[in-house]
Design a protein around this motif. Structure first.
Motif, PDB file in Angstrom:
ATOM      1  N   ALA A  22       0.845  -1.193   0.000  1.00  0.00           N
ATOM      2  CA  ALA A  22       0.000   0.000   0.000  1.00  0.00           C
ATOM      3  C   ALA A  22       0.880   1.242   0.000  1.00  0.00           C
ATOM      4  N   ASP A  23       0.316   2.349  -0.502  1.00  0.00           N
ATOM      5  CA  ASP A  23       0.998   3.644  -0.437  1.00  0.00           C
ATOM      6  C   ASP A  23       0.713   4.302   0.898  1.00  0.00           C
ATOM      7  N   GLU A  43       0.366   7.755   2.682  1.00  0.00           N
ATOM      8  CA  GLU A  43       0.109   9.129   2.261  1.00  0.00           C
ATOM      9  C   GLU A  43       1.205  10.083   2.737  1.00  0.00           C
ATOM     10  N   THR A  88      -3.215   3.717   1.382  1.00  0.00           N
ATOM     11  CA  THR A  88      -4.151   3.732   0.259  1.00  0.00           C
ATOM     12  C   THR A  88      -3.570   2.942  -0.912  1.00  0.00           C
ATOM     13  N   GLY A  89      -4.411   2.710  -1.921  1.00  0.00           N
ATOM     14  CA  GLY A  89      -3.947   2.039  -3.140  1.00  0.00           C
ATOM     15  C   GLY A  89      -3.404   0.656  -2.891  1.00  0.00           C
ATOM     16  N   ASN A 136      -2.704  -3.273  -2.709  1.00  0.00           N
ATOM     17  CA  ASN A 136      -2.745  -4.392  -3.663  1.00  0.00           C
ATOM     18  C   ASN A 136      -2.366  -5.669  -2.917  1.00  0.00           C
ATOM     19  N   SER A 151      -6.436  -4.890  -2.534  1.00  0.00           N
ATOM     20  CA  SER A 151      -7.126  -3.932  -1.666  1.00  0.00           C
ATOM     21  C   SER A 151      -8.007  -4.610  -0.630  1.00  0.00           C
ATOM     22  N   SER A 189       7.459   4.608  -2.902  1.00  0.00           N
ATOM     23  CA  SER A 189       6.223   4.092  -3.479  1.00  0.00           C
ATOM     24  C   SER A 189       6.470   3.555  -4.885  1.00  0.00           C
ATOM     25  N   ASN A 190       5.480   2.891  -5.451  1.00  0.00           N
ATOM     26  CA  ASN A 190       5.588   2.421  -6.836  1.00  0.00           C
ATOM     27  C   ASN A 190       5.788   3.584  -7.790  1.00  0.00           C
ATOM     28  N   ASP A 191       5.107   4.715  -7.525  1.00  0.00           N
ATOM     29  CA  ASP A 191       5.280   5.904  -8.367  1.00  0.00           C
ATOM     30  C   ASP A 191       6.706   6.426  -8.283  1.00  0.00           C
ATOM     31  N   LYS A 242       5.147   9.909  -1.670  1.00  0.00           N
ATOM     32  CA  LYS A 242       4.631   8.925  -0.731  1.00  0.00           C
ATOM     33  C   LYS A 242       5.669   7.823  -0.525  1.00  0.00           C
TER      34      LYS A 242
END
Length: 426
Positions: A35-36, A38, A71-72, A74, A76, A155-157, A206
């Motif tokens: 998960a991310d 925040e 959030t986000g 996986n 979920s 984060s993945n981003d 994040k």
């Protein structure tokens, strides 16, 4: 059409693979969720990690208790269960229960636009208490069945906009496995067999959080829980120590143990019987299975040490803990038979008291299976040894005896059946 056997095998393996994929990345993982975290709680966590263990622990508790911090996820649908499990685990740690939450992270720095990650670093915090009354955390896991990993990373981003070389260093790709060890009970049996034989980047930065619950059914102490990642210089290993309830030992009844044959040096008990005494031990040795209350066998201290000092890392020790460590925890019961080609010729049972892990005193009874007064037909047999095989035997009334007992490895060393270097593995 008849199904080929190898196709059935492939189908079974495929279904098992899907099952493990649902549970976690490996068979040793009960579940895994990414998960991310925040932006605001990410900054708060980075700040807490730069302080002390208590601050990091408190911040983790807030993350898993608050709605909206993660959030986000996986997958979920598993985030709620994972958060609840980790929140409870952290509460249990705080209450001194035998639960461990292991936090693994790189060194992180917060800046205005994003987070800087030192990919050459690796930090580990083990949130667990070795004793219920402890105020400090300990990485000494004793028969711990509930273990969580929390991997904090970009984060993945973040990695989507990072250099390709850094992507390979994601903590998310880490895997968990369990390496099993030989229990003290099994090792003492293996040693006894030898003795017997020898005697006969996002717009808003994040962090990414990977939460892993280790499959409790696969944790069988003693073992090592290993966290692997190809970017690690070495696997991160967390030993789960054994809670031991019994061992095989070698006892000698009515032995004349001379004071000069025993010495304490360097924290070790050394027993060196004379040549005549060693011969007497061999002829009177018996194998026993000894059972006792649960012991932290890897941290079982000699009596002369535990009487006057606390265990390492133990902040305090009350009267009850002193009595358990020095009296009740050292008591056990045993039963056994003589080490010979005719083991049932002598039987033994009683209580014992462990001075060290390898040495103790026995207080019990022995029963000798002796020949009864009789006249038995033996036909044409002329050999006395052969004739005795047909003689009737019976156990005499039990005789009280006081003796000593050793671990099989210590017995072998004391009698010169093997060298000390062989005993220590050097």
């Amino acid at each position: 059409m008849k199904t080929k056997p190898y196709l059935i095998l492939l189908l079974v393996l495929s279904s098992m693979t899907r099952l493990y994929a649902q549970q976690g990345q490996t068979e040793f993982e009960s579940s895994r969720v990414y998960a991310d975290l925040e932006n605001t709680p990410s900054k708060q966590l980075i700040s807490a990690l730069r302080k002390d263990d208590a601050s990091a622990f408190k911040q983790l508790q807030q993350i898993f208790q608050n709605d909206g911090d993660l959030t986000g996820a996986n997958p979920s649908e598993k985030l709620g269960d994972m958060k609840a499990g980790l929140a409870q685990a952290l509460k249990d740690v705080n209450d001194g229960k035998n639960v461990a939450v292991i936090l693994v992270y790189r060194t992180l720095t917060d800046n205005a636009a994003n987070f800087d990650i030192d990919f050459s670093s690796l930090n580990v915090k083990v949130f667990h208490k070795a004793h219920r009354t402890d105020t400090l955390y300990s990485n000494y896991l004793l028969a711990t069945k509930t273990v969580y990993f929390v991997l904090v990373d970009g984060s993945n981003d973040f990695f989507a906009n990072s250099e390709s070389a850094n992507v390979d260093k994601k903590l998310t790709t880490s895997t968990v496995k369990v390496n099993y060890k030989t229990s003290y009970l099994k090792q003492s049996f293996n040693d006894l067999v030898k003795v017997w034989g020898s005697m006969g980047a996002a717009p808003v930065p994040k962090l990414g959080v990977t939460m892993i619950k280790v499959n409790a059914s696969r944790i069988k102490d003693p073992c090592d829980i290993v966290l692997s990642n190809k970017s690690f210089k070495a696997d991160q290993t967390f030993t789960v120590h054994e809670m031991n309830y019994g061992s095989f030992q070698v006892g000698v009844t009515n032995s004349k143990l001379n004071v000069q044959d025993v010495s304490i040096s360097g924290g070790n008990l050394t027993v060196k019987p004379s040549a005549d005494q060693a011969k007497d031990w061999k002829s009177n040795a018996y194998a026993i299975l000894e059972l006792h209350p649960g012991r932290d066998i890897d941290n079982f201290r000699p009596l002369w040490k535990s009487l006057f000092s606390k265990q390492d890392g133990q902040t305090e020790r009350d009267a009850g803990q002193w009595l358990v460590e020095n009296i009740f925890g050292r008591m056990g019961v045993y039963g056994g038979a003589k080490i010979s080609s005719d083991p049932l010729s002598n039987l033994y049972a009683g209580c014992n008291f462990a001075v060290t892990k390898e040495f103790g005193f026995n207080f019990g009874w022995s029963w000798v299976n002796q020949y009864a007064n009789q006249v038995t037909s033996i036909g044409s047999i002329t050999s006395v040894d052969d004739a005795l095989k047909y003689a009737h035997r019976q156990y005499a009334k039990g005789a009280f005896s006081i003796g000593i007992s050793f671990s099989p490895a210590a017995f072998s060393t004391a009698l010169g059946l093997k060298s000390k270097s062989a005993d220590s593995g050097n």
